[in-house]
Write an enzyme that holds these catalytic residues in place. Sequence first.
Site, PDB file in Angstrom:
ATOM      1  N   LYS A  13      56.584  30.799  53.768  1.00 14.90           N
ATOM      2  CA  LYS A  13      57.348  31.103  52.541  1.00 14.90           C
ATOM      3  C   LYS A  13      58.493  31.677  52.301  1.00 14.90           C
ATOM      4  O   LYS A  13      59.099  31.327  51.402  1.00 14.90           O
ATOM      5  CB  LYS A  13      56.113  32.422  51.894  1.00 14.90           C
ATOM      6  CG  LYS A  13      54.678  31.916  51.850  1.00 14.90           C
ATOM      7  CD  LYS A  13      53.901  32.935  51.237  1.00 14.90           C
ATOM      8  CE  LYS A  13      53.800  34.270  52.065  1.00 14.90           C
ATOM      9  NZ  LYS A  13      52.917  34.090  53.328  1.00 14.90           N
ATOM     10  N   ARG A  88      49.246  38.969  46.055  1.00 15.42           N
ATOM     11  CA  ARG A  88      48.258  38.917  47.304  1.00 15.42           C
ATOM     12  C   ARG A  88      47.006  38.754  46.901  1.00 15.42           C
ATOM     13  O   ARG A  88      46.109  38.948  47.729  1.00 15.42           O
ATOM     14  CB  ARG A  88      48.734  39.521  48.416  1.00 15.42           C
ATOM     15  CG  ARG A  88      49.333  38.794  49.549  1.00 15.42           C
ATOM     16  CD  ARG A  88      49.456  39.765  50.588  1.00 15.42           C
ATOM     17  NE  ARG A  88      49.817  39.428  51.881  1.00 15.42           N
ATOM     18  CZ  ARG A  88      51.267  39.012  52.533  1.00 15.42           C
ATOM     19  NH1 ARG A  88      52.026  38.901  51.580  1.00 15.42           N
ATOM     20  NH2 ARG A  88      51.398  38.872  53.533  1.00 15.42           N
ATOM     21  N   ARG A 127      56.877  33.354  66.603  1.00 17.38           N
ATOM     22  CA  ARG A 127      57.862  33.608  65.612  1.00 17.38           C
ATOM     23  C   ARG A 127      58.602  34.703  66.061  1.00 17.38           C
ATOM     24  O   ARG A 127      57.984  35.755  66.900  1.00 17.38           O
ATOM     25  CB  ARG A 127      56.885  33.765  64.280  1.00 17.38           C
ATOM     26  CG  ARG A 127      58.230  34.201  63.208  1.00 17.38           C
ATOM     27  CD  ARG A 127      57.542  33.971  61.861  1.00 17.38           C
ATOM     28  NE  ARG A 127      56.883  34.985  61.171  1.00 17.38           N
ATOM     29  CZ  ARG A 127      56.200  34.964  60.041  1.00 17.38           C
ATOM     30  NH1 ARG A 127      56.544  33.826  59.176  1.00 17.38           N
ATOM     31  NH2 ARG A 127      55.549  36.111  59.506  1.00 17.38           N
ATOM     32  N   ARG A 162      56.990  40.858  65.711  1.00 15.77           N
ATOM     33  CA  ARG A 162      56.573  41.958  64.995  1.00 15.77           C
ATOM     34  C   ARG A 162      55.157  42.543  65.465  1.00 15.77           C
ATOM     35  O   ARG A 162      54.395  41.949  65.845  1.00 15.77           O
ATOM     36  CB  ARG A 162      56.348  41.393  63.546  1.00 15.77           C
ATOM     37  CG  ARG A 162      57.495  41.161  62.853  1.00 15.77           C
ATOM     38  CD  ARG A 162      57.436  40.301  61.467  1.00 15.77           C
ATOM     39  NE  ARG A 162      56.232  40.385  60.795  1.00 15.77           N
ATOM     40  CZ  ARG A 162      55.751  39.709  59.723  1.00 15.77           C
ATOM     41  NH1 ARG A 162      56.864  39.097  58.919  1.00 15.77           N
ATOM     42  NH2 ARG A 162      54.721  39.761  59.006  1.00 15.77           N
ATOM     43  N   ARG A 173      45.060  39.036  59.693  1.00 20.79           N
ATOM     44  CA  ARG A 173      45.958  38.638  58.561  1.00 20.79           C
ATOM     45  C   ARG A 173      45.361  37.217  58.144  1.00 20.79           C
ATOM     46  O   ARG A 173      45.309  37.125  57.022  1.00 20.79           O
ATOM     47  CB  ARG A 173      47.376  38.480  59.060  1.00 20.79           C
ATOM     48  CG  ARG A 173      47.934  39.968  59.144  1.00 20.79           C
ATOM     49  CD  ARG A 173      49.168  39.882  59.933  1.00 20.79           C
ATOM     50  NE  ARG A 173      50.359  39.022  59.283  1.00 20.79           N
ATOM     51  CZ  ARG A 173      51.398  38.295  59.988  1.00 20.79           C
ATOM     52  NH1 ARG A 173      51.119  38.202  61.285  1.00 20.79           N
ATOM     53  NH2 ARG A 173      52.251  37.895  59.458  1.00 20.79           N
TER      54      ARG A 173
HETATM   55  P1  ADP Z   1      53.039  37.286  56.384  1.00 23.90           P
HETATM   56  O1  ADP Z   1      53.236  36.734  55.095  1.00 23.90           O
HETATM   57  O2  ADP Z   1      53.775  36.813  57.376  1.00 23.90           O
HETATM   58  O3  ADP Z   1      51.814  38.038  56.553  1.00 23.90           O
HETATM   59  P2  ADP Z   1      54.665  39.479  55.058  1.00 23.90           P
HETATM   60  O4  ADP Z   1      55.815  39.939  55.573  1.00 23.90           O
HETATM   61  O5  ADP Z   1      54.576  38.879  53.687  1.00 23.90           O
HETATM   62  O6  ADP Z   1      53.780  38.720  56.192  1.00 23.90           O
HETATM   63  O7  ADP Z   1      53.813  40.838  54.914  1.00 23.90           O
HETATM   64  C1  ADP Z   1      53.511  41.657  56.097  1.00 23.90           C
HETATM   65  C2  ADP Z   1      52.554  42.678  55.827  1.00 23.90           C
HETATM   66  O8  ADP Z   1      53.022  43.560  54.446  1.00 23.90           O
HETATM   67  C3  ADP Z   1      51.100  42.197  55.264  1.00 23.90           C
HETATM   68  O9  ADP Z   1      50.369  41.828  56.245  1.00 23.90           O
HETATM   69  C4  ADP Z   1      50.564  43.435  54.326  1.00 23.90           C
HETATM   70  O10 ADP Z   1      50.096  44.296  55.245  1.00 23.90           O
HETATM   71  C5  ADP Z   1      52.041  43.778  53.919  1.00 23.90           C
HETATM   72  N1  ADP Z   1      52.242  43.243  52.478  1.00 23.90           N
HETATM   73  C6  ADP Z   1      53.049  42.391  52.064  1.00 23.90           C
HETATM   74  N2  ADP Z   1      53.170  41.855  50.802  1.00 23.90           N
HETATM   75  C7  ADP Z   1      51.750  42.505  50.290  1.00 23.90           C
HETATM   76  C8  ADP Z   1      51.290  42.471  49.021  1.00 23.90           C
HETATM   77  N3  ADP Z   1      51.712  41.752  47.956  1.00 23.90           N
HETATM   78  N4  ADP Z   1      50.029  43.302  48.903  1.00 23.90           N
HETATM   79  C9  ADP Z   1      49.730  43.877  50.028  1.00 23.90           C
HETATM   80  N5  ADP Z   1      50.245  43.710  51.138  1.00 23.90           N
HETATM   81  C10 ADP Z   1      51.522  43.349  51.252  1.00 23.90           C
END
Ligand code: ADP
Length: 213
Positions: A13, A88, A127, A162, A173
Amino acid sequence: MKLILLGAPGAGKGTVAKLLTKVDGSVQISTGDILRGAVTAGTDLGKEAKGFMDAGDLVPDELIMNIMGERLLEDDCKAGFLLDGFPRTIPQADALEVLLEKIGVELDMVVNLDVPRDVIYDRLTTRRTCENTDCQAIYNVKSMPSKVEGVCDKCGSATIQRADETVEAISKRLDTYDEMTAPLADYYDKKGKLFTVAATSSDKVVEEVTNNL
Ligand code: ADP
Ligand code: ZN
């Protein structure tokens, strides 16, 4: 363009969003980047979010909606936006709909990045992310390494794995994605907004998306 990028962690993404910003000046809005920035800066938001994030859990909807309610009102969104990692959950998608209606904005489409699970798993464990919160460039030790190992090409800061990219957190996740976020594909399909792309190459995704606008 006004898009949502939907897809499991590691589906690409962020990479696709960054490429799409160059097409027409739309801004990338990554809730993950915003949250990591808040954690590093030690703000109240960051303190509240950190535990959820490190465990691979979602941050509560209310916190996310507070962030996005403000972010989508900022001026740079007028050129268009690429929502990366948001919504999400179904409640977030419902709240987004209300928000967009209030500001008179309609989404063009929801791009669903479809990637096989084994590919995702492999991508996430290899990553690396630039630790500079103003940069957050993404590398991959196998497919897209930085020129000097461990050093960001763009800003010279260290590239790190990370905290949520340990094997346990990754499994968590992916489970969270299946349970909480994957249902959004159906949600947007029913609204006639869903565009599913096999996301093996980011360049190809960008081409397909721009051809479909
Ligand atoms: P990835 O898509 O690789 O899991 P992100 O950088 O999008 O990683 O998100 C990292 C973390 O931030 C998620 O695992 C979650 O804990 C939190 N997070 C990000 N966006 C949201 C969202 N829209 N709702 C709830 N938690 C979120
Ligand atoms: Zn950097």
